[in-house]
Scaffold this motif. Structure first.
Motif, PDB file in Angstrom:
ATOM      1  N   PHE A 103       6.277  23.778   7.766  1.00 53.93           N
ATOM      2  CA  PHE A 103       5.128  23.027   8.264  1.00 53.93           C
ATOM      3  C   PHE A 103       4.133  22.722   7.158  1.00 53.93           C
ATOM      4  CE2 PHE A 103       0.844  22.793  10.174  1.00 53.93           C
ATOM      5  CZ  PHE A 103       1.025  21.652  10.936  1.00 53.93           C
ATOM      6  N   LEU A 104       3.846  23.700   6.303  1.00 49.77           N
ATOM      7  CA  LEU A 104       2.907  23.459   5.204  1.00 49.77           C
ATOM      8  C   LEU A 104       3.472  22.439   4.227  1.00 49.77           C
ATOM      9  CD1 LEU A 104       1.538  27.063   4.539  1.00 49.77           C
ATOM     10  CD2 LEU A 104       0.361  25.139   5.636  1.00 49.77           C
ATOM     11  N   TYR A 105       4.785  22.502   3.979  1.00 47.59           N
ATOM     12  CA  TYR A 105       5.404  21.485   3.125  1.00 47.59           C
ATOM     13  C   TYR A 105       5.223  20.102   3.752  1.00 47.59           C
ATOM     14  CZ  TYR A 105       8.961  18.446   1.150  1.00 47.59           C
ATOM     15  OH  TYR A 105       9.599  17.369   0.579  1.00 47.59           O
ATOM     16  N   PHE A 106       5.525  19.979   5.056  1.00 46.56           N
ATOM     17  CA  PHE A 106       5.397  18.692   5.725  1.00 46.56           C
ATOM     18  C   PHE A 106       3.960  18.196   5.683  1.00 46.56           C
ATOM     19  CE2 PHE A 106       4.170  16.307   9.501  1.00 46.56           C
ATOM     20  CZ  PHE A 106       5.029  15.222   9.419  1.00 46.56           C
ATOM     21  N   LEU A 107       2.998  19.061   6.005  1.00 45.84           N
ATOM     22  CA  LEU A 107       1.603  18.653   6.094  1.00 45.84           C
ATOM     23  C   LEU A 107       1.039  18.279   4.725  1.00 45.84           C
ATOM     24  CD1 LEU A 107      -0.811  18.278   7.977  1.00 45.84           C
ATOM     25  CD2 LEU A 107      -1.424  20.665   7.561  1.00 45.84           C
ATOM     26  N   LEU A 108       1.293  19.085   3.711  1.00 43.96           N
ATOM     27  CA  LEU A 108       0.755  18.791   2.376  1.00 43.96           C
ATOM     28  C   LEU A 108       1.363  17.513   1.813  1.00 43.96           C
ATOM     29  CD1 LEU A 108       0.658  22.391   0.826  1.00 43.96           C
ATOM     30  CD2 LEU A 108      -1.274  20.991   1.602  1.00 43.96           C
ATOM     31  N   TRP A 109       2.674  17.348   1.967  1.00 47.78           N
ATOM     32  CA  TRP A 109       3.319  16.135   1.484  1.00 47.78           C
ATOM     33  C   TRP A 109       2.810  14.910   2.234  1.00 47.78           C
ATOM     34  CZ3 TRP A 109       5.589  14.748  -2.744  1.00 47.78           C
ATOM     35  CH2 TRP A 109       6.366  13.581  -2.783  1.00 47.78           C
ATOM     36  N   LEU A 110       2.545  15.065   3.532  1.00 47.45           N
ATOM     37  CA  LEU A 110       2.025  13.965   4.333  1.00 47.45           C
ATOM     38  C   LEU A 110       0.666  13.514   3.812  1.00 47.45           C
ATOM     39  CD1 LEU A 110       2.273  12.183   6.927  1.00 47.45           C
ATOM     40  CD2 LEU A 110       1.022  14.003   8.122  1.00 47.45           C
ATOM     41  N   LEU A 111      -0.195  14.469   3.499  1.00 46.03           N
ATOM     42  CA  LEU A 111      -1.542  14.127   3.043  1.00 46.03           C
ATOM     43  C   LEU A 111      -1.554  13.534   1.636  1.00 46.03           C
ATOM     44  CD1 LEU A 111      -3.530  17.220   4.376  1.00 46.03           C
ATOM     45  CD2 LEU A 111      -3.193  14.988   5.462  1.00 46.03           C
ATOM     46  N   LEU A 112      -0.503  13.776   0.868  1.00 50.35           N
ATOM     47  CA  LEU A 112      -0.462  13.280  -0.513  1.00 50.35           C
ATOM     48  C   LEU A 112       0.343  11.987  -0.656  1.00 50.35           C
ATOM     49  CD1 LEU A 112       0.079  16.658  -2.428  1.00 50.35           C
ATOM     50  CD2 LEU A 112      -2.054  15.365  -2.173  1.00 50.35           C
ATOM     51  N   LYS A 113       1.132  11.634   0.355  1.00 44.68           N
ATOM     52  CA  LYS A 113       2.016  10.481   0.230  1.00 44.68           C
ATOM     53  C   LYS A 113       1.308   9.172   0.561  1.00 44.68           C
ATOM     54  CE  LYS A 113       5.300   9.809   3.234  1.00 44.68           C
ATOM     55  NZ  LYS A 113       5.058   8.416   3.700  1.00 44.68           N
ATOM     56  N   ASP A 114       1.908   8.062   0.105  1.00 48.92           N
ATOM     57  CA  ASP A 114       1.425   6.741   0.494  1.00 48.92           C
ATOM     58  C   ASP A 114       1.756   6.504   1.964  1.00 48.92           C
ATOM     59  OD1 ASP A 114       0.717   6.509  -2.120  1.00 48.92           O
ATOM     60  OD2 ASP A 114       2.313   5.105  -2.668  1.00 48.92           O
ATOM     61  N   GLY A 115       0.855   5.792   2.656  1.00 51.04           N
ATOM     62  CA  GLY A 115       1.074   5.503   4.062  1.00 51.04           C
ATOM     63  C   GLY A 115       1.112   4.014   4.331  1.00 51.04           C
ATOM     64  N   TYR A 116       1.406   3.665   5.579  1.00 50.59           N
ATOM     65  CA  TYR A 116       1.608   2.277   5.980  1.00 50.59           C
ATOM     66  C   TYR A 116       0.361   1.778   6.707  1.00 50.59           C
ATOM     67  CZ  TYR A 116       6.461   3.598   5.036  1.00 50.59           C
ATOM     68  OH  TYR A 116       7.613   4.058   4.441  1.00 50.59           O
ATOM     69  N   ALA A 117      -0.453   1.033   5.989  1.00 51.99           N
ATOM     70  CA  ALA A 117      -1.699   0.496   6.564  1.00 51.99           C
ATOM     71  C   ALA A 117      -1.494  -0.981   6.907  1.00 51.99           C
ATOM     72  CB  ALA A 117      -2.845   0.643   5.568  1.00 51.99           C
ATOM     73  N   TYR A 118      -2.244  -1.476   7.886  1.00 46.55           N
ATOM     74  CA  TYR A 118      -2.159  -2.896   8.213  1.00 46.55           C
ATOM     75  C   TYR A 118      -3.558  -3.463   8.410  1.00 46.55           C
ATOM     76  CZ  TYR A 118      -3.033  -1.927  13.210  1.00 46.55           C
ATOM     77  OH  TYR A 118      -3.600  -1.548  14.401  1.00 46.55           O
ATOM     78  N   GLY A 119      -3.665  -4.768   8.161  1.00 42.98           N
ATOM     79  CA  GLY A 119      -4.941  -5.462   8.288  1.00 42.98           C
ATOM     80  C   GLY A 119      -4.718  -6.956   8.207  1.00 42.98           C
ATOM     81  N   GLU A 120      -5.658  -7.663   7.642  1.00 44.46           N
ATOM     82  CA  GLU A 120      -5.553  -9.126   7.552  1.00 44.46           C
ATOM     83  C   GLU A 120      -4.378  -9.565   6.694  1.00 44.46           C
ATOM     84  OE1 GLU A 120      -9.267 -10.573   6.171  1.00 44.46           O
ATOM     85  OE2 GLU A 120     -10.373 -10.039   8.003  1.00 44.46           O
ATOM     86  N   ASN A 121      -3.983  -8.750   5.729  1.00 39.11           N
ATOM     87  CA  ASN A 121      -2.889  -9.101   4.826  1.00 39.11           C
ATOM     88  C   ASN A 121      -1.545  -8.541   5.286  1.00 39.11           C
ATOM     89  OD1 ASN A 121      -4.687 -10.439   3.038  1.00 39.11           O
ATOM     90  ND2 ASN A 121      -5.227  -8.466   2.095  1.00 39.11           N
TER      91      ASN A 121
END
Length: 368
Positions: free
Chosen positions: A214-232
């Motif tokens: 769980f700590l591996y999953f959570l820490l990696w999640l907070l440090l990784k790039d994520g998928y954001a969306y908006g006008e572009n």
């Protein structure tokens, strides 16, 4: 947007309740570890048998709510990644069959066969569901055409999610958490000093790998790039999920309270020998899982990203039902507290008296 966010919160709550209820699956994997005699194993199966339908019903409700509120996700995932969903469905079907036929007269497969089925449901059901949810953060290989017909870009139809270790880490986290909750439930619902002590040991043994994954999953999640969306459209944003927690402090507090609740329930069990750990760890599980769902879909985040065609990623805006449907469903959702209240009432009625060996012996004396 308000209705879409409202229904994502509902989806998040249902998913979180389901993960808590997988204590049934976790307990099934411990039947032979904790139960050393036939009577002890029967006590464990009986106490789980009082609750297994809650897990199954919540899973169906979760899927139904997803279908009604975000049908494009349902069509994309179930229409494309169908092998992983077939596998999950298979392992839950054999669970239902096992509780129904385990002790039936003239059971030609034998009791042990159905107990093996229960173990398989507990192990593969939890790991596969956790791995599938991991794709909410790591993406899947699909594309959509102008008519929203899905094309899955690998022949494995969703099973390729196991090739991403971050997905598997979440699956293993759910598996070991379910075992912890299962052991805590046994301590709370079975009147047997031997089962109590063995369950306590299993809480310790499973807490260590749970924390690692769980700590591996959570820490990696907070440090990784994520998928954001908006006008572009959909873009990759550094530290997207960490930013979501910073920009949504209420969700961050929910996550923190959830983690603390899980650890507190484990702590009072190991240090004080309390039988009430299931309630603290259970409530913590609901809060923590709900927070993970919220950061996956809110704050301009794509909750089902496409690694093959980034602009085909699904968001709560482009995958939701119509305004009319969401509004009508919102009125229906007002009945949810009454359903939860009924479940709580039934739970208390079933657990008014702990299962003990005398009860099992009395049932055996009346068997035919």
């Amino acid at each position: 947007m308000a209705l879409q966010q409202y229904w994502w919160v509902i989806i998040s709550l249902l998913g979180a309740l389901f993960v808590f209820l997988t204590f049934v699956q976790g307990g099934q994997t411990l039947i032979y570890t904790i139960g050393k005699t036939e009577n002890e194993r029967t006590m464990l199966v009986n106490t789980l048998g009082r609750k297994w339908e809650f897990t199954f019903t919540t899973l169906v409700t979760f899927g139904g709510a997803f279908f009604a509120s975000f049908p494009l996700f349902y069509a994309t995932s179930f229409g494309g990644a169908y092998w992983v969903w077939f596998a999950i469905l298979f392992f839950f079907v054999i669970q239902a069959v096992s509780y129904e036929f385990r002790t039936k007269p003239s059971n030609f497969l034998g009791t042990r066969t159905y107990e093996v089925f229960l173990f398989l449901n507990g192990a593969f059901g939890t790991i596969l569901i956790g791995t599938a949810v991991g794709t909410f953060f790591n993406g899947a290989m699909f594309s959509l055409n102008d008519l929203n017909n899905v094309s899955w870009e690998t022949p494995y139809r969703g099973l390729e999610a196991v090739l991403t270790f971050h997905n598997v880490a979440l699956g293993l986290s759910v598996f070991f958490l379910a075992r912890i909750l299962g052991a805590l439930y046994f301590m709370n619902s079975v009147d047997s000093p031997a089962i109590f002590e063995r369950s306590k040991k299993q809480v310790l043994y499973n807490t260590i790998p749970f924390l690692v994954f769980f700590l591996y999953f959570l820490l990696w999640l907070l440090l990784k790039d994520g998928y954001a969306y908006g006008e572009n459209g959909v873009v990759m944003e550094p530290y997207k999920y960490l930013n979501n927690l910073i920009q949504m402090p209420v969700v961050a507090i929910i996550l923190l309270l959830g983690v603390v609740g899980v650890l507190y329930g484990i702590g009072i069990t190991l240090l004080k020998g309390s039988g009430s750990g299931i309630w603290f760890s259970g409530a913590g599980t609901v809060l923590a899982v709900m927070a993970l769902f919220l950061i996956a879909g809110l704050n301009g985040t794509s909750f089902y990203p496409s690694n093959f065609s980034l602009q085909d990623s699904l968001t709560i805006e482009n995958s939701s039902s119509s305004h009319y449907t969401l509004t009508a469903m919102s009125y229906v959702s007002l009945g949810v507290p009454f359903v939860v209240g009924y479940i709580w009432w039934v739970w208390k009625a079933m657990n008014a008296k702990k299962i003990d060996e005398d009860e099992i012996l009395e049932e055996d004396s009346h068997a035919y």
